[in-house]
Design a protein around this motif. Structure first.
Motif, PDB file in Angstrom:
ATOM      1  N   ASP A  51      41.475  52.303  66.315  1.00 25.87           N
ATOM      2  CA  ASP A  51      41.599  51.754  67.068  1.00 25.87           C
ATOM      3  C   ASP A  51      42.827  51.918  67.493  1.00 25.87           C
ATOM      4  N   ASP A  52      43.511  51.215  68.885  1.00 26.72           N
ATOM      5  CA  ASP A  52      44.878  51.344  69.214  1.00 26.72           C
ATOM      6  C   ASP A  52      44.959  49.868  69.413  1.00 26.72           C
ATOM      7  N   PRO A  53      46.014  49.653  69.014  1.00 25.30           N
ATOM      8  CA  PRO A  53      46.261  48.317  68.353  1.00 25.30           C
ATOM      9  C   PRO A  53      46.607  47.548  69.635  1.00 25.30           C
ATOM     10  N   GLU A  54      47.247  48.068  70.864  1.00 22.31           N
ATOM     11  CA  GLU A  54      47.685  47.681  71.973  1.00 22.31           C
ATOM     12  C   GLU A  54      46.534  47.237  73.187  1.00 22.31           C
ATOM     13  N   THR A  55      45.017  48.134  72.477  1.00 18.07           N
ATOM     14  CA  THR A  55      43.634  47.491  73.264  1.00 18.07           C
ATOM     15  C   THR A  55      43.598  46.637  73.069  1.00 18.07           C
ATOM     16  N   LEU A  56      43.389  46.899  71.699  1.00 19.07           N
ATOM     17  CA  LEU A  56      42.994  45.416  71.082  1.00 19.07           C
ATOM     18  C   LEU A  56      43.541  44.166  71.563  1.00 19.07           C
ATOM     19  N   GLU A  57      44.928  43.661  71.311  1.00 20.07           N
ATOM     20  CA  GLU A  57      45.719  42.857  72.093  1.00 20.07           C
ATOM     21  C   GLU A  57      45.262  42.622  73.125  1.00 20.07           C
ATOM     22  N   THR A  58      44.666  43.577  73.915  1.00 20.83           N
ATOM     23  CA  THR A  58      44.472  43.033  75.451  1.00 20.83           C
ATOM     24  C   THR A  58      42.938  42.681  75.564  1.00 20.83           C
ATOM     25  N   LEU A  59      42.427  43.078  74.629  1.00 18.38           N
ATOM     26  CA  LEU A  59      40.936  42.490  74.223  1.00 18.38           C
ATOM     27  C   LEU A  59      41.002  41.534  73.935  1.00 18.38           C
ATOM     28  N   ARG A  60      41.692  41.012  73.539  1.00 20.81           N
ATOM     29  CA  ARG A  60      41.409  39.212  73.077  1.00 20.81           C
ATOM     30  C   ARG A  60      41.939  38.372  73.959  1.00 20.81           C
ATOM     31  N   LYS A  61      43.096  39.399  74.539  1.00 20.40           N
ATOM     32  CA  LYS A  61      43.908  38.198  76.026  1.00 20.40           C
ATOM     33  C   LYS A  61      42.750  38.339  76.830  1.00 20.40           C
ATOM     34  N   LEU A  62      41.573  39.766  76.889  1.00 16.17           N
ATOM     35  CA  LEU A  62      40.591  39.349  78.113  1.00 16.17           C
ATOM     36  C   LEU A  62      39.451  37.885  77.161  1.00 16.17           C
ATOM     37  N   GLY A  63      39.323  37.790  76.637  1.00 19.01           N
ATOM     38  CA  GLY A  63      38.691  36.602  75.611  1.00 19.01           C
ATOM     39  C   GLY A  63      37.844  37.354  74.513  1.00 19.01           C
ATOM     40  N   PHE A  64      37.788  38.452  74.399  1.00 17.60           N
ATOM     41  CA  PHE A  64      36.760  38.763  72.992  1.00 17.60           C
ATOM     42  C   PHE A  64      37.471  38.967  71.899  1.00 17.60           C
ATOM     43  N   GLU A  65      36.353  37.965  70.986  1.00 20.44           N
ATOM     44  CA  GLU A  65      36.341  37.325  70.045  1.00 20.44           C
ATOM     45  C   GLU A  65      36.659  38.435  68.958  1.00 20.44           C
ATOM     46  N   ARG A  66      36.159  39.700  69.358  1.00 22.24           N
ATOM     47  CA  ARG A  66      36.256  40.508  67.775  1.00 22.24           C
ATOM     48  C   ARG A  66      36.323  41.559  68.412  1.00 22.24           C
ATOM     49  N   PRO A  67      37.413  41.812  69.474  1.00 22.03           N
ATOM     50  CA  PRO A  67      37.912  43.571  70.107  1.00 22.03           C
ATOM     51  C   PRO A  67      37.424  44.914  69.310  1.00 22.03           C
ATOM     52  N   GLU A  68      37.523  44.558  68.008  1.00 24.08           N
ATOM     53  CA  GLU A  68      37.033  45.694  67.406  1.00 24.08           C
ATOM     54  C   GLU A  68      35.821  46.630  67.511  1.00 24.08           C
ATOM     55  N   SER A  69      34.892  45.414  67.087  1.00 25.19           N
ATOM     56  CA  SER A  69      33.178  46.217  67.982  1.00 25.19           C
ATOM     57  C   SER A  69      33.696  46.197  69.475  1.00 25.19           C
ATOM     58  N   VAL A  70      34.268  45.714  69.932  1.00 22.40           N
ATOM     59  CA  VAL A  70      33.614  45.904  71.630  1.00 22.40           C
ATOM     60  C   VAL A  70      34.796  47.217  71.415  1.00 22.40           C
ATOM     61  N   SER A  71      35.667  47.919  70.834  1.00 20.48           N
ATOM     62  CA  SER A  71      35.961  48.582  70.912  1.00 20.48           C
ATOM     63  C   SER A  71      35.473  50.388  70.202  1.00 20.48           C
ATOM     64  N   ALA A  72      34.741  49.842  68.712  1.00 23.70           N
ATOM     65  CA  ALA A  72      33.924  50.959  68.890  1.00 23.70           C
ATOM     66  C   ALA A  72      32.684  51.212  69.531  1.00 23.70           C
ATOM     67  N   THR A  73      32.327  49.796  70.263  1.00 19.50           N
ATOM     68  CA  THR A  73      31.157  50.380  71.425  1.00 19.50           C
ATOM     69  C   THR A  73      31.566  51.189  72.436  1.00 19.50           C
ATOM     70  N   ILE A  74      32.482  50.482  73.101  1.00 18.48           N
ATOM     71  CA  ILE A  74      33.107  51.557  74.321  1.00 18.48           C
ATOM     72  C   ILE A  74      33.832  52.547  73.863  1.00 18.48           C
ATOM     73  N   ARG A  75      34.319  53.450  72.602  1.00 18.33           N
ATOM     74  CA  ARG A  75      34.086  54.240  72.091  1.00 18.33           C
ATOM     75  C   ARG A  75      32.737  55.637  72.208  1.00 18.33           C
ATOM     76  N   ALA A  76      31.687  54.919  71.695  1.00 24.49           N
ATOM     77  CA  ALA A  76      30.410  55.386  71.494  1.00 24.49           C
ATOM     78  C   ALA A  76      30.530  56.021  72.442  1.00 24.49           C
ATOM     79  N   TRP A  77      30.219  54.658  73.902  1.00 19.88           N
ATOM     80  CA  TRP A  77      29.533  55.138  74.787  1.00 19.88           C
ATOM     81  C   TRP A  77      30.451  56.609  75.759  1.00 19.88           C
ATOM     82  N   HIS A  78      31.816  57.213  75.298  1.00 18.02           N
ATOM     83  CA  HIS A  78      32.459  58.125  75.540  1.00 18.02           C
ATOM     84  C   HIS A  78      32.267  59.358  75.258  1.00 18.02           C
ATOM     85  N   TYR A  79      31.523  58.564  73.851  1.00 16.30           N
ATOM     86  CA  TYR A  79      31.211  60.046  72.767  1.00 16.30           C
ATOM     87  C   TYR A  79      29.825  60.238  73.549  1.00 16.30           C
ATOM     88  N   GLY A  80      29.006  59.883  74.237  1.00 13.74           N
ATOM     89  CA  GLY A  80      27.950  60.280  74.566  1.00 13.74           C
ATOM     90  C   GLY A  80      26.981  59.464  73.574  1.00 13.74           C
TER      91      GLY A  80
END
Length: 345
Positions: A51-80
């Motif tokens: 996870d990119d630390p700055e990305t996790l902080e952005t996700l928190r500011k956007l309103g997500f309480e579990r940014p690590e899970s959101v980030s991992a999900t999006i990475r899985a999308w990008h990996y097809g």
């Protein structure tokens, strides 16, 4: 270097550097708009394994309480990981959509749960490029999807299990035409007109019912209709589906056993079906009434049977037509027990 026609490594190095700089410049121009979108939202980097630390902080500011899970999900999308994200074009559209997608979901009441329901939805799609393009060009549709995923878990479950119901949301008449009995009857008749056999009718009834349960729920969620109107629409939908299922069962029974002289059948709805108060998740309470000529001993078909077996089979086949799981799922859970004391009635 010699194979490329250069005098030595120095000359080759100079040419290679020029090419690399040209590629870098063109690549930067290609993703200039994407960088702008990312900078407006905050850092959004979903490449690599960690996870990119700055990305996790952005996700928190956007309103997500579990940014690590959101980030991992999006990475899985990008990996097809899903069929919907396996094509290069789909991933490009998804990358363009991502800032708006995250902002919209982050503004919902339960951002993390809503986002994971959206992940479940796209996991069932055969392709994603059309959806991602539609959401990119239609902010109101993106907002509606986010609202469904956040505020209406049952509707989210329907769209995740049956992604084809999403197509109904693209109908421009969705918000202008009320789901009256006549409206539903005309749509159902048209949808069943191409059915070739009994099993096809049952599948089409399920497809139609799932889609219109979902669309009735969307109308209620967006305030186009109120709860009372929605309950009436759910009841009309069930009534019409039961009628078509009964007609199909009768045709099948008559093909095998013929017509029972003077035979008549009526299906009575009890509970919420009888009081016009069905919801999207209601089961249906039914009683089947029948009558026939007293003098008739058996049906007139190639395999004649007596009245008791004839109408018992009709009832059993109707229950199966409504509640047996097919490739398109279960139409309705059916309760044939008398009330008010269940199986003691």
């Amino acid at each position: 270097a010699y194979m490329m026609g250069d005098d030595g490594t120095a000359a080759f190095s100079d040419k290679l550097v020029k090419v690399l700089r040209s590629v870098e410049k063109r690549y930067a121009q290609l993703f200039e708009q994407e960088a702008k979108l990312s900078s407006e939202t905050g850092n959004l980097v979903f490449t690599g394994q960690a996870d990119d630390p700055e990305t996790l902080e952005t996700l928190r500011k956007l309103g997500f309480e579990r940014p690590e899970s959101v980030s991992a999900t999006i990475r899985a999308w990008h990996y097809g990981r899903y069929r919907a994200t396996q094509s290069v074009e789909a991933r490009e559209r998804l990358t363009e959509l991502m800032p708006d997608l995250l902002r919209t979901f982050g503004e919902t009441t339960h951002a993390d749960e809503a986002f994971m329901r959206f992940d479940q939805f796209i996991s069932g799609l055969p392709a994603g490029i059309q959806l991602f393009s539609l959401l990119s060009s239609n902010p109101s549709l993106l907002s509606l999807i986010a609202t469904i995923m956040s505020a209406a878990p049952k509707l989210a479950g329907i769209i995740a299990a049956k992604p084809h119901v999403f197509d109904g949301m693209l109908d421009p008449a969705l918000m202008s035409e009320l789901p009256t009995r006549d409206y539903l009857r005309a749509r159902l008749s048209s949808f069943l007109s191409g059915a070739q056999h009994f099993e096809d009718i049952l599948d089409r009834l399920r497809i139609f019912t799932f889609e219109h349960k979902f669309l009735i729920g969307i109308r209620m969620l967006t305030g186009v209709i109120d709860g009372t109107t929605a309950a009436g629409a759910f009841t009309h939908l069930a009534d019409l589906a039961i009628g078509e299922a009964l007609a199909a069962v009768v045709r099948e029974l008559e093909a095998a056993h013929g017509v029972f002289p003077g035979g008549r059948v009526a299906v009575m709805g009890l509970g919420k079906l009888g009081s016009n108060e069905l919801t999207a998740g209601s089961d249906i309470d039914l009683i089947l009434l029948y009558d026939h000529d007293d003098e008739a001993m058996e049906s007139d078909g190639p395999k004649p049977i007596d009245a008791s077996r004839y109408f018992t089979r009709l009832t059993q086949r109707l229950i199966a037509a409504l509640s047996a799981p097919t490739a398109e799922g279960v139409l309705y859970e059916v309760d044939m027990r008398l009330r008010p004391s269940g199986n003691m009635g």
